[in-house]
Scaffold this active site. Structure first.
Site, PDB file in Angstrom:
ATOM      1  N   CYS A 117       0.863  -1.187   0.000  1.00 19.17           N
ATOM      2  CA  CYS A 117       0.000   0.000   0.000  1.00 19.17           C
ATOM      3  C   CYS A 117       0.892   1.227   0.000  1.00 19.17           C
ATOM      4  O   CYS A 117       2.049   1.163   0.426  1.00 19.17           O
ATOM      5  CB  CYS A 117      -0.921   0.024   1.212  1.00 19.17           C
ATOM      6  SG  CYS A 117      -2.280   1.183   0.968  1.00 19.17           S
ATOM      7  N   CYS A 119       0.090   4.353   1.427  1.00 15.88           N
ATOM      8  CA  CYS A 119      -0.233   5.439   2.367  1.00 15.88           C
ATOM      9  C   CYS A 119       0.917   5.848   3.282  1.00 15.88           C
ATOM     10  O   CYS A 119       0.984   7.000   3.710  1.00 15.88           O
ATOM     11  CB  CYS A 119      -1.484   5.106   3.171  1.00 15.88           C
ATOM     12  SG  CYS A 119      -1.464   3.493   3.950  1.00 15.88           S
ATOM     13  N   CYS A 127      -3.881   5.980   0.047  1.00 17.91           N
ATOM     14  CA  CYS A 127      -3.388   4.653  -0.345  1.00 17.91           C
ATOM     15  C   CYS A 127      -3.107   4.553  -1.834  1.00 17.91           C
ATOM     16  O   CYS A 127      -2.540   3.571  -2.301  1.00 17.91           O
ATOM     17  CB  CYS A 127      -4.389   3.585   0.078  1.00 17.91           C
ATOM     18  SG  CYS A 127      -4.714   3.598   1.860  1.00 17.91           S
ATOM     19  N   LYS A 192     -12.487  -4.709   3.193  1.00 19.40           N
ATOM     20  CA  LYS A 192     -11.851  -3.795   4.138  1.00 19.40           C
ATOM     21  C   LYS A 192     -12.723  -2.561   4.252  1.00 19.40           C
ATOM     22  O   LYS A 192     -12.944  -1.862   3.271  1.00 19.40           O
ATOM     23  CB  LYS A 192     -10.454  -3.433   3.627  1.00 19.40           C
ATOM     24  CG  LYS A 192      -9.793  -2.313   4.418  1.00 19.40           C
ATOM     25  CD  LYS A 192      -8.334  -2.165   4.029  1.00 19.40           C
ATOM     26  CE  LYS A 192      -7.715  -0.965   4.725  1.00 19.40           C
ATOM     27  NZ  LYS A 192      -6.278  -0.851   4.458  1.00 19.40           N
ATOM     28  N   ARG A 202      -2.505   4.001  12.173  1.00 22.51           N
ATOM     29  CA  ARG A 202      -2.034   5.197  11.451  1.00 22.51           C
ATOM     30  C   ARG A 202      -1.051   5.999  12.304  1.00 22.51           C
ATOM     31  O   ARG A 202      -0.140   6.628  11.769  1.00 22.51           O
ATOM     32  CB  ARG A 202      -3.231   6.044  11.000  1.00 22.51           C
ATOM     33  CG  ARG A 202      -4.036   5.303   9.920  1.00 22.51           C
ATOM     34  CD  ARG A 202      -5.253   6.076   9.449  1.00 22.51           C
ATOM     35  NE  ARG A 202      -6.114   5.196   8.660  1.00 22.51           N
ATOM     36  CZ  ARG A 202      -7.343   5.504   8.248  1.00 22.51           C
ATOM     37  NH1 ARG A 202      -7.864   6.686   8.569  1.00 22.51           N
ATOM     38  NH2 ARG A 202      -8.039   4.652   7.550  1.00 22.51           N
ATOM     39  N   ARG A 214     -10.885   7.867   3.509  1.00 22.33           N
ATOM     40  CA  ARG A 214     -10.638   6.766   2.580  1.00 22.33           C
ATOM     41  C   ARG A 214     -11.928   6.162   2.023  1.00 22.33           C
ATOM     42  O   ARG A 214     -11.923   5.054   1.505  1.00 22.33           O
ATOM     43  CB  ARG A 214      -9.841   5.666   3.289  1.00 22.33           C
ATOM     44  CG  ARG A 214      -8.508   6.107   3.921  1.00 22.33           C
ATOM     45  CD  ARG A 214      -7.497   4.966   3.885  1.00 22.33           C
ATOM     46  NE  ARG A 214      -6.373   5.083   4.793  1.00 22.33           N
ATOM     47  CZ  ARG A 214      -5.346   5.909   4.648  1.00 22.33           C
ATOM     48  NH1 ARG A 214      -5.330   6.780   3.644  1.00 22.33           N
ATOM     49  NH2 ARG A 214      -4.336   5.875   5.520  1.00 22.33           N
ATOM     50  N   LYS A 245     -11.359  -7.332   7.178  1.00 21.61           N
ATOM     51  CA  LYS A 245     -11.016  -6.499   8.322  1.00 21.61           C
ATOM     52  C   LYS A 245     -11.918  -5.287   8.418  1.00 21.61           C
ATOM     53  O   LYS A 245     -12.402  -4.837   7.391  1.00 21.61           O
ATOM     54  CB  LYS A 245      -9.552  -6.070   8.250  1.00 21.61           C
ATOM     55  CG  LYS A 245      -9.286  -5.027   7.173  1.00 21.61           C
ATOM     56  CD  LYS A 245      -7.846  -4.662   7.089  1.00 21.61           C
ATOM     57  CE  LYS A 245      -7.594  -3.330   7.758  1.00 21.61           C
ATOM     58  NZ  LYS A 245      -6.302  -2.749   7.363  1.00 21.61           N
ATOM     59  N   SER A 271      -5.869  -2.717  14.737  1.00 23.69           N
ATOM     60  CA  SER A 271      -5.219  -1.973  15.821  1.00 23.69           C
ATOM     61  C   SER A 271      -6.178  -1.538  16.920  1.00 23.69           C
ATOM     62  O   SER A 271      -5.896  -1.716  18.104  1.00 23.69           O
ATOM     63  CB  SER A 271      -4.474  -0.767  15.245  1.00 23.69           C
ATOM     64  OG  SER A 271      -5.325   0.057  14.474  1.00 23.69           O
ATOM     65  N   TYR A 310      -2.213  -8.114  16.669  1.00 18.23           N
ATOM     66  CA  TYR A 310      -1.127  -7.578  17.489  1.00 18.23           C
ATOM     67  C   TYR A 310      -0.956  -8.391  18.763  1.00 18.23           C
ATOM     68  O   TYR A 310       0.075  -8.296  19.419  1.00 18.23           O
ATOM     69  CB  TYR A 310      -1.390  -6.090  17.809  1.00 18.23           C
ATOM     70  CG  TYR A 310      -1.510  -5.295  16.535  1.00 18.23           C
ATOM     71  CD1 TYR A 310      -0.375  -4.840  15.871  1.00 18.23           C
ATOM     72  CD2 TYR A 310      -2.753  -5.079  15.941  1.00 18.23           C
ATOM     73  CE1 TYR A 310      -0.476  -4.178  14.661  1.00 18.23           C
ATOM     74  CE2 TYR A 310      -2.873  -4.415  14.723  1.00 18.23           C
ATOM     75  CZ  TYR A 310      -1.728  -3.974  14.091  1.00 18.23           C
ATOM     76  OH  TYR A 310      -1.836  -3.332  12.879  1.00 18.23           O
TER      77      TYR A 310
HETATM   78  C1  PBG Z   1      -2.688   0.384   4.959  1.00 22.20           C
HETATM   79  C2  PBG Z   1      -3.244  -0.446   6.043  1.00 22.20           C
HETATM   80  C3  PBG Z   1      -4.037  -0.045   7.126  1.00 22.20           C
HETATM   81  C4  PBG Z   1      -4.249  -1.172   7.900  1.00 22.20           C
HETATM   82  C5  PBG Z   1      -3.634  -2.239   7.257  1.00 22.20           C
HETATM   83  N1  PBG Z   1      -3.018  -1.772   6.102  1.00 22.20           N
HETATM   84  C6  PBG Z   1      -4.509   1.296   7.525  1.00 22.20           C
HETATM   85  C7  PBG Z   1      -5.462   2.043   6.711  1.00 22.20           C
HETATM   86  O1  PBG Z   1      -6.073   1.515   5.772  1.00 22.20           O
HETATM   87  O2  PBG Z   1      -5.591   3.236   6.990  1.00 22.20           O
HETATM   88  C8  PBG Z   1      -5.003  -1.184   9.206  1.00 22.20           C
HETATM   89  C9  PBG Z   1      -4.536  -2.176  10.207  1.00 22.20           C
HETATM   90  C10 PBG Z   1      -4.839  -1.850  11.625  1.00 22.20           C
HETATM   91  O3  PBG Z   1      -5.602  -0.931  11.983  1.00 22.20           O
HETATM   92  O4  PBG Z   1      -4.280  -2.563  12.441  1.00 22.20           O
HETATM   93  N2  PBG Z   1      -3.631   0.759   4.017  1.00 22.20           N
HETATM   94 ZN    ZN Z   2      -2.995   2.366   2.691  1.00 21.48          ZN
END
Ligand code: PBG
Ligand code: ZN
Length: 322
Positions: A117, A119, A127, A192, A202, A214, A245, A271, A310
């Site tokens: 990705c 970002c 992204c 997602k 983030r 997003r 997710k 997270s 995690y």
């Molecule tokens: C990158 C990405 C993200 C997550 C996994 N890959 C963040 C987002 O989309 O902003 C989130 C994982 C998490 O919150 O643990 N695009």
């Molecule tokens: Zn991203």
């Protein structure tokens, strides 16, 4: 005759005998944030998780392997950000360097997965790549294809595109095959959702969008069919694994997709699912270990074959599933 249910709950031995859901240590994946700057730095909103440069990463993973961990998912925390996230395709970027060192040190003992990705690499934190202040799908896919090839050349086992651009799975597959990386697999973030669940991530990756949100690429959490449709299309385009997710808010989607696909199914316990347990535990409001374990069990019960969390390291170190 009425069935006397409590007979089957009377001892730990009988409960173990009939337990329907189990997690094997090899079904857990630990995420890592790999930073370019030498050393480690704590992430206040992800208690117990640090960003690490390559040397501390190698020693942490060596310990984790001894506890039964087999798979890691790497996220880059690069030093420089540019409008087009150029360093994501640089072989000197921290992720390809980490991949090379991990494969050299641990070989096939360890499955190395890498996030694909932009970002963390773009200065605007989106992204994909912008043209006239809109995310340009094809330019974004081209950059993601180059990033995936960069990681493949470093020796990654599985690339995991999390960007949510259209048609990136087919494009990445085609380019990997063309470059003789048929054995590199693709784990698609197939469903997602956009929303508030990724805040601590983030913070960790420094990847918050500088403007907007997003919602033009991540999915609407109100929808079921949107996600299932895209997930099946990702499978058609060559995804080896599908991921959903966040996990707990989407147990319905995990169960549904499990019945519709024959691909191994991953769920990402993200997270804020982790951090909210830690925060409430720190306040003494809940038993964090017990609650975290219940999170993972219910994700597995809903149909996930593999869980990214995690809490994976902690689960193994504390023997929750052995
Ligand atoms: C990158 C990405 C993200 C997550 C996994 N890959 C963040 C987002 O989309 O902003 C989130 C994982 C998490 O919150 O643990 N695009
Ligand atoms: Zn991203």
């Amino acid at each position: 005759m009425a069935h006397r249910s409590r007979r089957l709950r009377l001892s730990s031995a009988i409960r173990e005998l009939i337990a329907e859901t189990r997690i094997h240590p090899s079904q857990l994946v630990q995420p890592y944030f790999v930073q370019a700057a030498e050393g480690t730095s704590e992430i206040p909103s992800l208690p117990g998780i640090s960003r690490m440069s390559i040397n501390p990463l190698l020693s942490q993973i060596e310990k984790d392997l001894k506890n039964g961990l087999r798979s890691v998912l790497l996220f880059g925390v690069p030093e420089s950000k540019t409008p087009n996230g150029l360093s994501s395709k640089n072989s000197d970027d921290v992720i390809p360097r980490a991949i090379r060192d991990l494969k050299k040190t641990f070989g096939s003992e360890l499955i190395v997965m890498s996030d694909i990705c932009l970002c963390a690499y773009t200065d605007h934190g989106h992204c994909g790549l912008m043209v006239d202040s809109k995310i340009h799908n094809q330019n974004s896919v081209d950059a993601l294809v180059a990033m995936a090839l960069n990681h493949a050349e470093a020796g990654v086992d599985i690339v995991a595109p999390s960007d949510m651009m259209d048609f990136r799975i087919g494009a990445i597959r085609q380019n990997l095959d063309m470059n003789n990386f048929e054995d590199v697999s693709i784990l698609s973030y197939a469903i997602k959702h956009a929303g508030a669940y990724y805040g601590p991530f983030r913070d960790a990756a420094g990847s918050s969008p500088k403007f907007g949100d997003r919602q033009s690429y991540q999915m609407d959490p109100r929808n079921v069919r949107e996600g299932l449709r895209d997930a099946l299309q990702d499978e058609d385009q060559g995804a080896d694994f599908l991921m959903i997710k966040p996990a707990l808010p989407n147990l319905d989607l995990i169960s549904k997709l499990k019945e519709m696909t024959l691909a191994p199914l991953f769920a990402y316990h993200v997270s804020s699912e982790f951090s909210s347990v830690k925060a409430a535990d720190a306040k003494g409001w809940i038993s964090g270990d017990q609650l975290m374990r219940e999170h993972l069990i219910s994700i597995k019960r809903s149909g996930a074959d593999v869980i990214v969390s995690y809490a994976a390291r902690e689960a193994l170190a504390k023997g929750w599933f052995s």
